[in-house]
Write a protein that holds these residues in place. Sequence first.
Motif, PDB file in Angstrom:
ATOM      1  N   MET A   1      57.375  50.270  16.644  1.00 42.07           N
ATOM      2  CA  MET A   1      57.755  49.375  17.717  1.00 42.07           C
ATOM      3  C   MET A   1      59.088  49.789  18.323  1.00 42.07           C
ATOM      4  O   MET A   1      59.255  49.744  19.530  1.00 42.07           O
ATOM      5  N   LYS A   2      60.027  50.195  17.455  1.00 41.14           N
ATOM      6  CA  LYS A   2      61.330  50.625  17.954  1.00 41.14           C
ATOM      7  C   LYS A   2      61.197  51.890  18.794  1.00 41.14           C
ATOM      8  O   LYS A   2      61.862  52.032  19.816  1.00 41.14           O
ATOM      9  N   GLN A   3      60.314  52.776  18.375  1.00 43.69           N
ATOM     10  CA  GLN A   3      60.131  54.019  19.120  1.00 43.69           C
ATOM     11  C   GLN A   3      59.564  53.743  20.509  1.00 43.69           C
ATOM     12  O   GLN A   3      59.972  54.365  21.493  1.00 43.69           O
ATOM     13  N   LEU A   4      58.643  52.826  20.615  1.00 45.77           N
ATOM     14  CA  LEU A   4      58.070  52.457  21.902  1.00 45.77           C
ATOM     15  C   LEU A   4      59.134  51.829  22.797  1.00 45.77           C
ATOM     16  O   LEU A   4      59.224  52.146  23.992  1.00 45.77           O
ATOM     17  N   PHE A   5      59.953  50.967  22.238  1.00 50.25           N
ATOM     18  CA  PHE A   5      61.026  50.326  22.993  1.00 50.25           C
ATOM     19  C   PHE A   5      62.004  51.372  23.539  1.00 50.25           C
ATOM     20  O   PHE A   5      62.374  51.348  24.706  1.00 50.25           O
ATOM     21  N   PHE A   6      62.412  52.317  22.698  1.00 52.39           N
ATOM     22  CA  PHE A   6      63.347  53.359  23.142  1.00 52.39           C
ATOM     23  C   PHE A   6      62.713  54.301  24.157  1.00 52.39           C
ATOM     24  O   PHE A   6      63.374  54.764  25.081  1.00 52.39           O
ATOM     25  N   ALA A   7      61.425  54.560  24.040  1.00 56.29           N
ATOM     26  CA  ALA A   7      60.729  55.415  25.003  1.00 56.29           C
ATOM     27  C   ALA A   7      60.693  54.745  26.382  1.00 56.29           C
ATOM     28  O   ALA A   7      60.938  55.384  27.410  1.00 56.29           O
ATOM     29  N   VAL A   8      60.396  53.446  26.409  1.00 53.99           N
ATOM     30  CA  VAL A   8      60.374  52.710  27.680  1.00 53.99           C
ATOM     31  C   VAL A   8      61.776  52.643  28.282  1.00 53.99           C
ATOM     32  O   VAL A   8      61.969  52.843  29.477  1.00 53.99           O
ATOM     33  N   LEU A   9      62.767  52.390  27.465  1.00 49.54           N
ATOM     34  CA  LEU A   9      64.147  52.332  27.921  1.00 49.54           C
ATOM     35  C   LEU A   9      64.598  53.683  28.491  1.00 49.54           C
ATOM     36  O   LEU A   9      65.238  53.742  29.549  1.00 49.54           O
ATOM     37  N   LEU A  10      64.225  54.761  27.849  1.00 49.62           N
ATOM     38  CA  LEU A  10      64.568  56.097  28.326  1.00 49.62           C
ATOM     39  C   LEU A  10      63.883  56.394  29.658  1.00 49.62           C
ATOM     40  O   LEU A  10      64.489  56.958  30.565  1.00 49.62           O
ATOM     41  N   ALA A  11      62.619  56.004  29.794  1.00 48.65           N
ATOM     42  CA  ALA A  11      61.889  56.234  31.042  1.00 48.65           C
ATOM     43  C   ALA A  11      62.522  55.465  32.194  1.00 48.65           C
ATOM     44  O   ALA A  11      62.697  56.002  33.297  1.00 48.65           O
TER      45      ALA A  11
END
Length: 122
Positions: free
Chosen positions: A1-11
């Motif tokens: 879940m944290k990885q998905l959150f950081f991926a969206v934030l980076l995008a």
Amino acid sequence: MKQLFFAVLLAIGTINVNAQDATHVAQQEVKVGDILQIGHLDAPRFKHIDFPRPNFIIKKGGIANYKRVEGYKVVVTSIKEKKDGKLQVKIKRADGGRFFGSHLVVSADLKDALASGELRRI
């Protein structure tokens, strides 16, 4: 879940950086005092250069012929960024004359006018 959150934030961060960079680059390309040329017109009226309507030109004693302004060299007198992110420039004729014999200065949307060919860099 944290990885998905950081991926969206980076995008989202990457998209915002690119959008700000494009505005900054377009503003750096054209400065106050630069000379541009009015391009060839395919439609009956210019879309991105805000020339007045024919009735206002005639009321001020001018001749409303949009084909005559093709090829005029113009000088950028001011650049302003609007709230929606568009760059609006004020232009006047380089030879000091009036557009249509009635208007000294007109405005234009810089990015769209350059992209459509209504304004060209010299």
